[in-house]
Design a protein around this motif. Structure first.
Motif, short mmCIF file in Angstrom:
data_model
loop_
_atom_site.label_atom_id
_atom_site.label_comp_id
_atom_site.label_asym_id
_atom_site.label_seq_id
_atom_site.Cartn_x
_atom_site.Cartn_y
_atom_site.Cartn_z
N MET A 168 -41.02 14.43 -121.46
CA MET A 168 -40.55 14.25 -120.09
C MET A 168 -39.03 14.14 -120.03
O MET A 168 -38.39 14.71 -119.15
CB MET A 168 -41.19 13.00 -119.49
N LYS A 169 -38.45 13.41 -120.99
CA LYS A 169 -36.99 13.26 -121.03
C LYS A 169 -36.31 14.61 -121.23
O LYS A 169 -35.31 14.93 -120.59
CB LYS A 169 -36.60 12.29 -122.14
N GLY A 170 -36.89 15.43 -122.14
CA GLY A 170 -36.32 16.75 -122.40
C GLY A 170 -36.36 17.63 -121.17
O GLY A 170 -35.41 18.37 -120.90
N LEU A 171 -37.45 17.54 -120.39
CA LEU A 171 -37.56 18.35 -119.17
C LEU A 171 -36.53 17.93 -118.14
O LEU A 171 -35.95 18.77 -117.43
CB LEU A 171 -38.97 18.23 -118.59
N LYS A 172 -36.27 16.62 -118.04
CA LYS A 172 -35.25 16.14 -117.09
C LYS A 172 -33.87 16.62 -117.51
O LYS A 172 -33.05 17.00 -116.66
CB LYS A 172 -35.29 14.61 -117.02
N VAL A 173 -33.61 16.60 -118.81
CA VAL A 173 -32.32 17.09 -119.31
C VAL A 173 -32.15 18.56 -118.97
O VAL A 173 -31.09 18.99 -118.49
CB VAL A 173 -32.22 16.87 -120.84
N ILE A 174 -33.19 19.35 -119.21
CA ILE A 174 -33.14 20.78 -118.91
C ILE A 174 -32.94 21.02 -117.42
O ILE A 174 -32.12 21.87 -117.02
CB ILE A 174 -34.44 21.47 -119.39
N TYR A 175 -33.65 20.27 -116.59
CA TYR A 175 -33.56 20.44 -115.13
C TYR A 175 -32.16 20.15 -114.61
O TYR A 175 -31.56 20.97 -113.90
CB TYR A 175 -34.58 19.52 -114.45
N TYR A 176 -31.61 19.00 -114.98
CA TYR A 176 -30.28 18.62 -114.46
C TYR A 176 -29.17 19.46 -115.10
O TYR A 176 -28.15 19.74 -114.45
CB TYR A 176 -30.04 17.13 -114.70
N THR A 177 -29.36 19.87 -116.35
CA THR A 177 -28.39 20.76 -116.97
C THR A 177 -28.36 22.11 -116.26
O THR A 177 -27.30 22.69 -116.04
CB THR A 177 -28.71 20.96 -118.46
N ALA A 178 -29.55 22.61 -115.90
CA ALA A 178 -29.63 23.89 -115.18
C ALA A 178 -28.94 23.82 -113.83
O ALA A 178 -28.22 24.74 -113.44
CB ALA A 178 -31.10 24.30 -115.01
N LEU A 179 -29.17 22.72 -113.09
CA LEU A 179 -28.50 22.56 -111.79
C LEU A 179 -26.98 22.51 -111.94
O LEU A 179 -26.25 23.17 -111.19
CB LEU A 179 -28.99 21.27 -111.12
N LEU A 180 -26.51 21.72 -112.90
CA LEU A 180 -25.06 21.63 -113.13
C LEU A 180 -24.50 22.96 -113.58
O LEU A 180 -23.41 23.37 -113.15
CB LEU A 180 -24.79 20.55 -114.18
N GLN A 181 -25.24 23.68 -114.42
CA GLN A 181 -24.76 24.96 -114.93
C GLN A 181 -24.61 25.99 -113.82
O GLN A 181 -23.66 26.78 -113.80
CB GLN A 181 -25.72 25.48 -116.01
N MET A 182 -25.55 26.01 -112.87
CA MET A 182 -25.46 26.95 -111.76
C MET A 182 -24.20 26.70 -110.93
O MET A 182 -23.52 27.64 -110.51
CB MET A 182 -26.72 26.87 -110.89
N LYS A 183 -23.88 25.44 -110.71
CA LYS A 183 -22.67 25.11 -109.95
C LYS A 183 -21.41 25.51 -110.72
O LYS A 183 -20.47 26.09 -110.15
CB LYS A 183 -22.64 23.61 -109.65
N CYS A 184 -21.39 25.20 -112.02
CA CYS A 184 -20.21 25.53 -112.83
C CYS A 184 -20.04 27.03 -112.99
O CYS A 184 -18.92 27.55 -112.94
CB CYS A 184 -20.33 24.87 -114.20
N LYS B 183 -28.80 25.31 -119.81
CA LYS B 183 -27.71 26.21 -119.44
C LYS B 183 -28.21 27.64 -119.24
O LYS B 183 -27.86 28.31 -118.26
CB LYS B 183 -26.62 26.20 -120.53
N VAL B 184 -29.03 28.10 -120.17
CA VAL B 184 -29.55 29.47 -120.11
C VAL B 184 -30.45 29.66 -118.89
O VAL B 184 -30.34 30.66 -118.16
CB VAL B 184 -30.31 29.81 -121.40
N ILE B 185 -31.34 28.71 -118.64
CA ILE B 185 -32.25 28.81 -117.50
C ILE B 185 -31.47 28.80 -116.19
O ILE B 185 -31.75 29.57 -115.26
CB ILE B 185 -33.28 27.67 -117.53
N GLY B 186 -30.47 27.93 -116.09
CA GLY B 186 -29.65 27.87 -114.87
C GLY B 186 -28.94 29.19 -114.61
O GLY B 186 -28.95 29.70 -113.49
N ASN B 187 -28.34 29.75 -115.65
CA ASN B 187 -27.65 31.03 -115.50
C ASN B 187 -28.61 32.16 -115.13
O ASN B 187 -28.31 33.01 -114.29
CB ASN B 187 -26.92 31.39 -116.79
N THR B 188 -29.79 32.17 -115.76
CA THR B 188 -30.76 33.24 -115.51
C THR B 188 -31.30 33.18 -114.10
O THR B 188 -31.42 34.20 -113.42
CB THR B 188 -31.92 33.16 -116.53
N ILE B 189 -31.64 31.98 -113.63
CA ILE B 189 -32.17 31.83 -112.27
C ILE B 189 -31.11 32.24 -111.24
O ILE B 189 -31.41 32.98 -110.29
CB ILE B 189 -32.63 30.38 -112.02
N LEU B 190 -29.87 31.79 -111.43
CA LEU B 190 -28.80 32.16 -110.51
C LEU B 190 -28.55 33.66 -110.53
O LEU B 190 -28.27 34.28 -109.49
CB LEU B 190 -27.52 31.41 -110.88
N SER B 191 -28.71 34.28 -111.68
CA SER B 191 -28.45 35.71 -111.82
C SER B 191 -29.51 36.58 -111.13
O SER B 191 -29.30 37.78 -110.95
CB SER B 191 -28.37 36.09 -113.30
#
Length: 260
Positions: free
Chosen positions: A1-17, A102-110
């Motif tokens: 669960m912790k890993g999924l939260k890290v992935i989720y919030y990292t993806a959101l931050l990555q899309m903004k950056c 990071k990868v998931i955030g970039n891919t979804i935004l792309s």
């Protein structure tokens, strides 16, 4: 669960950056528009009945891969020159979880590139695009996102060991577009190139998306390609796991997380 939260919030931050960077915005917005125009001019005199799918989907896929190359792979280079790559590597959240986010955030935004490609074809060329099987298209796009993310994660892992990230990042963009059949069928490639094409998951992801919008519906072929894509992606997952273990030992020996 912790890993999924890290992935989720990292993806959101990555899309903004990522969207804040001018180069990424160019790849995200200008690339699909220009690619659509170029591919339309290339294919408009062809005798292919499915050239529309090659124009719209080809342009979107080219822009999608460019965004991944200059963001997911480039993130390793940016973190290294910012002096934060070593901090991310030893962070309690886990290096693999952060890179995956990071990868998931970039891919979804792309994925916006597909919308821009469609709108360009619709507005400029009055192209009418019919999707006979929308649910299959959604399934194909989802599988494509997963497969693109997996190959991006592997590339990011590999580039962690090298300080020539920018060189390799530029070298993988065009060859993958050509070998994986983004703008023409992979079947017309020379025989010696096809094995390389078939072991790359984007080849099967591209084919699956094209099958889902094809007017000649072949459900057996669709599910065959889907199974192959799942199998290849699963192999990538296993490779990524062992690659991460190998990198953990090599990083301690080579000490390549810093600029020099």
């Amino acid at each position: 669960m912790k890993g999924l939260k890290v992935i989720y919030y990292t993806a959101l931050l990555q899309m903004k950056c990522s969207f804040a960077r001018p180069m990424f915005r160019f790849c995200l917005i200008a690339n699909p528009i220009v690619n659509t125009v170029l591919l339309y001019e290339m294919f408009k005199s062809s005798d292919r009945g499915d050239f529309v799918s090659y124009v719209v989907l080809g342009a979107g896929l080219m822009a999608l891969w460019s965004c991944i190359c200059f963001s997911s792979a480039g993130d390793i280079n940016r973190e290294r020159y910012s002096g934060t790559l070593s901090l991310i590597y030893v962070a309690p959240a886990g290096f693999s979880a952060i890179i995956t986010g990071k990868v998931i955030g970039n891919t979804i935004l792309s994925m916006v590139t597909f919308i821009l490609s469609f709108l360009t074809a619709k507005i400029l060329f009055r192209i009418d695009i019919k999707v006979s099987h929308p649910y299959c298209l959604l399934l194909a796009i989802f599988c494509a996102v997963v497969s693109f993310s997996m190959i991006s994660i592997i590339v990011a892992y590999l580039l962690t060991l090298s300080r020539k990230t920018q060189l390799y990042m530029n070298c993988i963009e065009i060859p993958v577009i050509l070998v994986c059949g983004f703008v023409f069928p992979a079947e017309i490639l020379p025989l010696w190139v096809r094995p390389i094409s078939y072991i790359l998951s984007p080849t099967w992801a591209v084919k699956l998306i094209r099958l889902s919008v094809s007017e000649v519906w072949n459900i057996k072929e669709f599910y065959t390609v889907l199974c192959i894509l799942i199998a290849v992606t699963a192999v990538y997952l296993v490779i990524g796991y062992f690659l991460l273990k190998l990198i953990e030992s090599q990083v301690r020996v080579l000490a390549t997380l810093e600029v020099s």
